[in-house]
Design a protein around this motif. Structure first.
Motif, PDB file in Angstrom:
ATOM      1  N   TYR A  21       0.919  -1.212   0.131  1.00 12.97           N
ATOM      2  CA  TYR A  21       0.122   0.056  -0.220  1.00 12.97           C
ATOM      3  C   TYR A  21       0.917   1.051  -0.047  1.00 12.97           C
ATOM      4  CZ  TYR A  21      -3.074  -3.636   1.964  1.00 12.97           C
ATOM      5  OH  TYR A  21      -3.928  -4.688   2.391  1.00 12.97           O
ATOM      6  N   GLN A  22       0.296   2.237  -0.543  1.00 16.91           N
ATOM      7  CA  GLN A  22       1.195   3.508  -0.608  1.00 16.91           C
ATOM      8  C   GLN A  22      -0.181   4.496  -0.625  1.00 16.91           C
ATOM      9  OE1 GLN A  22       4.890   4.342  -2.890  1.00 16.91           O
ATOM     10  NE2 GLN A  22       4.248   2.441  -3.826  1.00 16.91           N
ATOM     11  N   ALA A  23       0.169   5.953  -0.087  1.00 20.51           N
ATOM     12  CA  ALA A  23      -0.802   6.926  -0.131  1.00 20.51           C
ATOM     13  C   ALA A  23       0.245   8.151   0.003  1.00 20.51           C
ATOM     14  CB  ALA A  23      -1.872   6.774   0.894  1.00 20.51           C
ATOM     15  N   VAL A  24      -0.653   9.047  -0.495  1.00 18.76           N
ATOM     16  CA  VAL A  24      -0.067  10.552  -0.513  1.00 18.76           C
ATOM     17  C   VAL A  24      -1.350  11.488  -0.250  1.00 18.76           C
ATOM     18  CG1 VAL A  24       1.980  10.277  -1.694  1.00 18.76           C
ATOM     19  CG2 VAL A  24      -0.170  10.986  -2.921  1.00 18.76           C
ATOM     20  N   THR A  25      -1.192  12.962   0.512  1.00 17.04           N
ATOM     21  CA  THR A  25      -2.107  13.664   0.615  1.00 17.04           C
ATOM     22  C   THR A  25      -1.777  15.038   0.437  1.00 17.04           C
ATOM     23  OG1 THR A  25      -3.833  14.363   2.512  1.00 17.04           O
ATOM     24  CG2 THR A  25      -1.470  13.695   3.160  1.00 17.04           C
ATOM     25  N   ASP A  26      -2.846  16.128   0.352  1.00 17.64           N
ATOM     26  CA  ASP A  26      -2.403  17.399   0.150  1.00 17.64           C
ATOM     27  C   ASP A  26      -2.551  18.265   1.352  1.00 17.64           C
ATOM     28  OD1 ASP A  26      -4.903  17.459  -0.129  1.00 17.64           O
ATOM     29  OD2 ASP A  26      -5.414  18.335  -2.000  1.00 17.64           O
ATOM     30  N   ALA A  27      -3.184  17.396   2.417  1.00 21.47           N
ATOM     31  CA  ALA A  27      -3.462  18.214   3.666  1.00 21.47           C
ATOM     32  C   ALA A  27      -3.474  17.292   4.816  1.00 21.47           C
ATOM     33  CB  ALA A  27      -4.589  18.814   3.684  1.00 21.47           C
ATOM     34  N   PRO A  28      -3.081  17.525   6.004  1.00 26.16           N
ATOM     35  CA  PRO A  28      -2.939  16.783   7.104  1.00 26.16           C
ATOM     36  C   PRO A  28      -4.081  15.646   7.285  1.00 26.16           C
ATOM     37  CG  PRO A  28      -1.999  18.803   7.854  1.00 26.16           C
ATOM     38  CD  PRO A  28      -2.643  18.929   6.440  1.00 26.16           C
ATOM     39  N   THR A  29      -4.026  14.544   7.344  1.00 26.99           N
ATOM     40  CA  THR A  29      -5.195  13.363   7.462  1.00 26.99           C
ATOM     41  C   THR A  29      -4.537  12.505   8.161  1.00 26.99           C
ATOM     42  OG1 THR A  29      -7.045  12.586   6.213  1.00 26.99           O
ATOM     43  CG2 THR A  29      -4.888  12.394   5.079  1.00 26.99           C
ATOM     44  N   VAL A  30      -5.483  11.467   8.049  1.00 26.82           N
ATOM     45  CA  VAL A  30      -5.022  10.043   8.707  1.00 26.82           C
ATOM     46  C   VAL A  30      -5.195   9.006   7.860  1.00 26.82           C
ATOM     47  CG1 VAL A  30      -5.446  10.574  11.118  1.00 26.82           C
ATOM     48  CG2 VAL A  30      -7.148   9.494  10.001  1.00 26.82           C
ATOM     49  N   VAL A  31      -4.366   7.995   7.792  1.00 26.50           N
ATOM     50  CA  VAL A  31      -4.617   6.983   6.836  1.00 26.50           C
ATOM     51  C   VAL A  31      -4.008   5.548   7.546  1.00 26.50           C
ATOM     52  CG1 VAL A  31      -3.545   5.661   4.576  1.00 26.50           C
ATOM     53  CG2 VAL A  31      -3.962   8.175   4.690  1.00 26.50           C
ATOM     54  N   ASN A  32      -4.803   4.775   7.259  1.00 20.88           N
ATOM     55  CA  ASN A  32      -4.608   3.143   7.783  1.00 20.88           C
ATOM     56  C   ASN A  32      -5.402   2.202   7.091  1.00 20.88           C
ATOM     57  OD1 ASN A  32      -4.030   1.293   9.638  1.00 20.88           O
ATOM     58  ND2 ASN A  32      -5.768   1.709  10.870  1.00 20.88           N
ATOM     59  N   LEU A  33      -4.732   1.540   6.084  1.00 22.20           N
ATOM     60  CA  LEU A  33      -5.143   0.531   5.025  1.00 22.20           C
ATOM     61  C   LEU A  33      -5.034  -0.780   5.653  1.00 22.20           C
ATOM     62  CD1 LEU A  33      -4.187   2.409   1.686  1.00 22.20           C
ATOM     63  CD2 LEU A  33      -6.182   2.873   3.206  1.00 22.20           C
ATOM     64  N   THR A  34      -6.037  -1.781   4.981  1.00 25.35           N
ATOM     65  CA  THR A  34      -5.326  -3.264   5.243  1.00 25.35           C
ATOM     66  C   THR A  34      -6.435  -4.005   4.135  1.00 25.35           C
ATOM     67  OG1 THR A  34      -5.558  -4.986   6.734  1.00 25.35           O
ATOM     68  CG2 THR A  34      -7.324  -3.706   7.131  1.00 25.35           C
ATOM     69  N   ASN A  35      -6.197  -5.318   4.224  1.00 25.66           N
ATOM     70  CA  ASN A  35      -7.126  -6.034   3.335  1.00 25.66           C
ATOM     71  C   ASN A  35      -7.910  -6.805   4.456  1.00 25.66           C
ATOM     72  OD1 ASN A  35      -7.269  -9.036   2.121  1.00 25.66           O
ATOM     73  ND2 ASN A  35      -7.095  -7.580   0.374  1.00 25.66           N
ATOM     74  N   HIS A  36      -9.206  -7.182   3.881  1.00 19.55           N
ATOM     75  CA  HIS A  36      -9.967  -7.716   4.899  1.00 19.55           C
ATOM     76  C   HIS A  36     -10.659  -9.195   4.330  1.00 19.55           C
ATOM     77  CE1 HIS A  36     -13.266  -7.992   7.857  1.00 19.55           C
ATOM     78  NE2 HIS A  36     -13.240  -6.846   8.258  1.00 19.55           N
ATOM     79  N   ALA A  37      -9.479  -9.716   3.884  1.00 11.21           N
ATOM     80  CA  ALA A  37      -9.673 -11.197   3.460  1.00 11.21           C
ATOM     81  C   ALA A  37     -10.150 -12.184   4.566  1.00 11.21           C
ATOM     82  CB  ALA A  37      -8.471 -11.930   2.454  1.00 11.21           C
ATOM     83  N   TYR A  38     -11.236 -12.960   4.337  1.00 13.36           N
ATOM     84  CA  TYR A  38     -11.504 -14.031   5.330  1.00 13.36           C
ATOM     85  C   TYR A  38     -10.837 -15.505   4.621  1.00 13.36           C
ATOM     86  CZ  TYR A  38     -14.878 -11.126   7.513  1.00 13.36           C
ATOM     87  OH  TYR A  38     -15.753 -10.086   8.180  1.00 13.36           O
ATOM     88  N   PHE A  39     -10.101 -15.930   5.327  1.00 10.93           N
ATOM     89  CA  PHE A  39      -9.392 -17.367   5.130  1.00 10.93           C
ATOM     90  C   PHE A  39     -10.080 -18.448   5.769  1.00 10.93           C
ATOM     91  CE2 PHE A  39      -6.000 -14.300   5.067  1.00 10.93           C
ATOM     92  CZ  PHE A  39      -5.423 -14.439   3.654  1.00 10.93           C
TER      93      PHE A  39
END
Length: 324
Positions: A138-156
């Protein structure tokens, strides 16, 4: 191994892995229709964000300003809000790196999306290697302060999707601490030791044995796990090992993230029908969600999820499959 990725939610829809006899089966749960993927199956295999997991009361304090986020019926913000990244169409292109093949998907989230400040451009890359590994970067950029928290939600389900429950699976998690939660699954605060609790998975334990007792935290999550483990170590390292003795399949989860949300599919009630026509009953799958901690914006003592202009959010998770 083969993988199927949908642009809707940048989601892992299927992952076929061999057992000890070389027989392949799809080991992740998936939705049977677009309607399902926009409804009850919205999170199955999806890339969730902007903020994976929960933000209490939809309140985001950030550098002197308090933002009100979109919330679910619980009154809290879950996985980025009711119209988060899991419901969006991402733009995807095929990629090849060395011996690995896959797809890279991109999404632009405008300022104010679900109440979050800043325009964020997020990118997720799935790569499958011939040795049995699936990496998600995962990668992300922003143009103003924010929060980012990414994940994958696969069920095994290493027996194969729709083939019973994961109660007979063995789970090992490399963590000496976890975050207890309240009745809304919001962390209560400080990290608690796993020692002496059903959350002590430093040695592999049968999932069914762990979640069938009367521990108040197991009951709070609907008789199962829906908790964040505070992982040992830093950098790309092993977070968990999931095994299915009957088929011989194993999946080792490695991540750069500080936390692992383990969720044992406590909400499945048989109403959701899989692409193969099977019904998903309670504990039909287990999610191993690599991420920062729930409600971190309201917990200064947790690792920060703040992203500023000029910075780049990066996260990597690898699932390594084997059979014996």
């Amino acid at each position: 191994m083969t993988a199927e990725v949908l642009s809707l939610g940048a989601r892992l829809q299927a992952l076929h892995a061999p057992d000890r006899d070389g027989r392949r089966a799809n080991v992740v749960l998936g939705g049977g229709s677009v309607e399902d993927l926009l409804g009850d199956a919205a999170y199955l295999g999806a890339t969730v964000g902007r903020y994976a997991n929960r933000i209490a009361d939809g309140v985001l304090p950030l550098e002197g300003t308090t933002y009100r986020l979109a919330t679910q019926p619980t009154g809290h913000t879950l996985h980025g809000g009711p119209d988060g990244f899991a419901t969006r169409l991402w733009d995807g292109v095929p990629v090849r790196e060395d011996r690995q093949v896959g797809v890279r998907l991109r999404l632009r989230s405008p300022a104010g999306d679900q109440g979050f400040p800043g325009t964020v451009t997020a990118e997720v890359t799935y790569l499958l290697d011939p040795d049995g590994g699936l990496s998600i970067t995962y990668q992300a950029v922003t143009d103003a302060p924010t929060v980012v928290n990414l994940t994958n939600h696969a069920y095994f389900n290493l027996a194969g999707e729709g083939r019973g429950t994961v109660l007979d699976h063995l789970l090992h998690v490399d963590a000496a601490g976890y975050l207890p939660v309240d009745g809304n699954l919001i962390p209560l605060g400080p990290v608690e030791p796993v020692a002496g609790t059903p959350f002590d998975l430093r040695h592999a334990r049968r999932i069914g044995t762990c979640i069938t007792g009367e521990h108040p935290q197991i009951l709070a999550a609907g008789r199962g796990f829906d908790h964040n483990w505070v992982l040992d170590g830093t950098g790309l390292r092993r977070a968990a090992l999931l095994s299915h003795p009957a088929s011989g399949r194993h999946v080792e989860c490695l991540t750069t993230e500080p936390g692992l949300q383990v969720y044992t599919g406590n909400h499945f009630d048989g109403s959701l029908i899989s692409p193969s026509g099977r019904r998903y009953t309670k504990h039909a799958g287990i999610a191993l969600e690599t991420q920062h901690f729930p409600d971190s914006p309201n917990r200064p003592d947790y690792p920060s999820t703040l992203l500023r202009p000029g910075e780049k959010y990066r996260s990597r998770t690898v699932y390594r499959f084997s059979a014996e």
